[in-house]
Design an enzyme around this catalytic site. Structure first.
Site, short mmCIF file in Angstrom:
data_model
loop_
_atom_site.label_atom_id
_atom_site.label_comp_id
_atom_site.label_asym_id
_atom_site.label_seq_id
_atom_site.Cartn_x
_atom_site.Cartn_y
_atom_site.Cartn_z
N TRP A 156 0.83 -1.21 0.00
CA TRP A 156 0.00 0.00 0.00
C TRP A 156 0.86 1.25 0.00
CZ3 TRP A 156 -0.88 -4.18 3.28
CH2 TRP A 156 -2.01 -4.94 2.98
N HIS A 178 -7.03 1.54 2.58
CA HIS A 178 -8.09 0.55 2.36
C HIS A 178 -9.16 0.73 3.44
CE1 HIS A 178 -5.33 -2.49 4.76
NE2 HIS A 178 -5.48 -1.35 5.38
N ARG A 204 -4.34 6.08 -2.53
CA ARG A 204 -3.04 5.43 -2.76
C ARG A 204 -2.11 6.41 -3.46
NH1 ARG A 204 -4.23 -0.60 -3.13
NH2 ARG A 204 -5.62 -0.76 -1.34
N GLN A 218 -13.74 1.49 -2.03
CA GLN A 218 -13.77 0.06 -1.70
C GLN A 218 -15.04 -0.27 -0.94
OE1 GLN A 218 -10.20 -0.93 0.53
NE2 GLN A 218 -9.16 -1.61 -1.35
N VAL A 261 -5.25 -11.81 7.00
CA VAL A 261 -6.06 -13.03 6.83
C VAL A 261 -5.17 -14.26 6.70
CG1 VAL A 261 -8.14 -11.99 5.84
CG2 VAL A 261 -6.20 -12.51 4.34
N ALA A 303 -13.17 -12.01 6.09
CA ALA A 303 -13.18 -10.61 5.66
C ALA A 303 -12.94 -10.57 4.16
CB ALA A 303 -12.09 -9.83 6.38
#
Ligand code: PHE
Length: 335
Positions: A156, A178, A204, A218, A261, A303
């Site tokens: 990112w 995000h 970004r 998003q 995750v 998620a």
């Protein structure tokens, strides 16, 4: 003379038709016995002095009555013509019809799609919420298992906000890269079971091109409970994507990496014959649960996060992300 004048003018005003008006004219100005005509004629019997005094007065009255009669006559004629015209008094003026096309505004295509996404998830009992666009390093990275100096940060490119006196990562500010920080904010203040979707703007620090913008949107999803598994995720995400793209699409799941995750996934759909990456997802990492003081042994969750423009570009066949922010109504008017 004053009395005659007042009387004559009232009669003219009240006249309803041309015939009545002609009678009034004869009564006052008729050649034989018109009241004003007679008065003019009788001037010759008066002394020179009286002649000089009354003459101009009577002549002025004569002229005034002639003029008033003429105007009234025209009014009556016009009135007659009007009755035969069919006039629509609600019709806008010719000028407006010709020169000014009245158009109403409408929602931006991204807003339309965002509303659709909210509807789909609400129908599956998800709560819809939003979060801050200015975030702290803590919520955007640390709590999401992206430690400082970890190579994963490079995923990112970040706009940092000058905060010289900031000591902790909760004080260091940035434009969120995000919507994932809202996972942390929500879990900090709520206990499972929970299911939320968070649409919002992200930033970004990148060069723009056909598929990249410095600012885009998003939608983040999070579901946490005692027995949540990838099977639950599969059902939710396929229901969602089918509602947006239609029932005929196919799905592809591939392993991927995001620090928050484990395992991480990439979801693609086959739409109009092509495989298209739609979003990242995965099972919530135990370290994320620890950051919000959940016991990772008690809970499981999934998620996901995807780009709103990406969804719109695939759905409507839009070739360039920059079109959404061009302000060009030839583009937006197509939706
Ligand atoms: N936040 C990730 C990104 O912006 C997407 C993501 C969200 C991945 C949730 C996994 C889980 O790239």
């Amino acid at each position: 003379m004053k009395e005659i004048e007042a009387e004559a003018l009232t009669e003219i005003t009240n006249a309803k038709e041309e015939l009545a008006l002609e009678k009034i004219r004869v009564k006052y100005l008729g050649r034989k016995e018109g009241i004003v005509t007679e008065a003019l004629r009788s001037l010759k019997n008066l002394s020179l002095e009286e002649k000089k005094r009354q003459g101009p007065q009577i002549n002025a009255l004569k002229a005034k009555l002639e003029k008033t009669l003429e105007i009234k006559k025209r009014d009556l004629e016009e009135g007659k013509n009007k009755k035969t015209l069919d006039i629509d008094i609600t019709r806008p003026g010719e000028k407006i019809i010709k020169e000014r096309k009245i158009t109403t505004g409408h929602l931006h295509p991204l807003t339309v799609l965002e509303n659709e996404i909210k509807d789909v998830f609400r129908s599956m009992n998800f709560s819809v919420l939003e979060g801050p666009e200015i975030e702290s390093e803590f919520y955007n990275f640390d709590a999401l298992n992206v430690p400082p100096d970890h190579p994963a940060r490079e995923m990112w490119d970040t706009f940092w906000i000058k905060s010289e006196n900031a000591k902790t990562s909760k004080e260091k500010l940035l434009l969120r890269t995000h919507t994932s920080p809202m996972q942390i904010r929500y879990m900090e203040s709520h206990e499972p079971p929970l299911q939320i979707v968070v649409p919002g703007r992200v930033f970004r620090f990148e060069a723009t091109d056909q598929t990249h913008e410095v600012n885009f949107y998003q939608y983040e999803g999070l579901m946490v409970g005692k027995n949540i598994s990838l099977a639950n995720f599969k059902y939710v995400i396929e229901t969602f994507l089918k509602r947006i793209f239609g029932k005929d699409i196919e799905f592809r799941y591939r392993p991927s990496y995001f620090p928050f995750v484990e395992p991480g996934l990439e979801i693609a759909i086959k739409f109009r014959g092509k495989w298209l990456e739609m979003m990242g997802a995965g099972m919530v990492h135990p370290n994320v649960f620890k950051a919000v003081h959940y016991n990772p042994r008690d809970y499981r969750g999934f998620a996901f996060g995807g780009g709103l423009e990406r969804l719109a570009m695939v759905k409507y066949n839009i070739p360039d992300i920059r079109l959404f922010y061009s302000g060009d109504t030839r583009f937006t008017n197509q939706f």
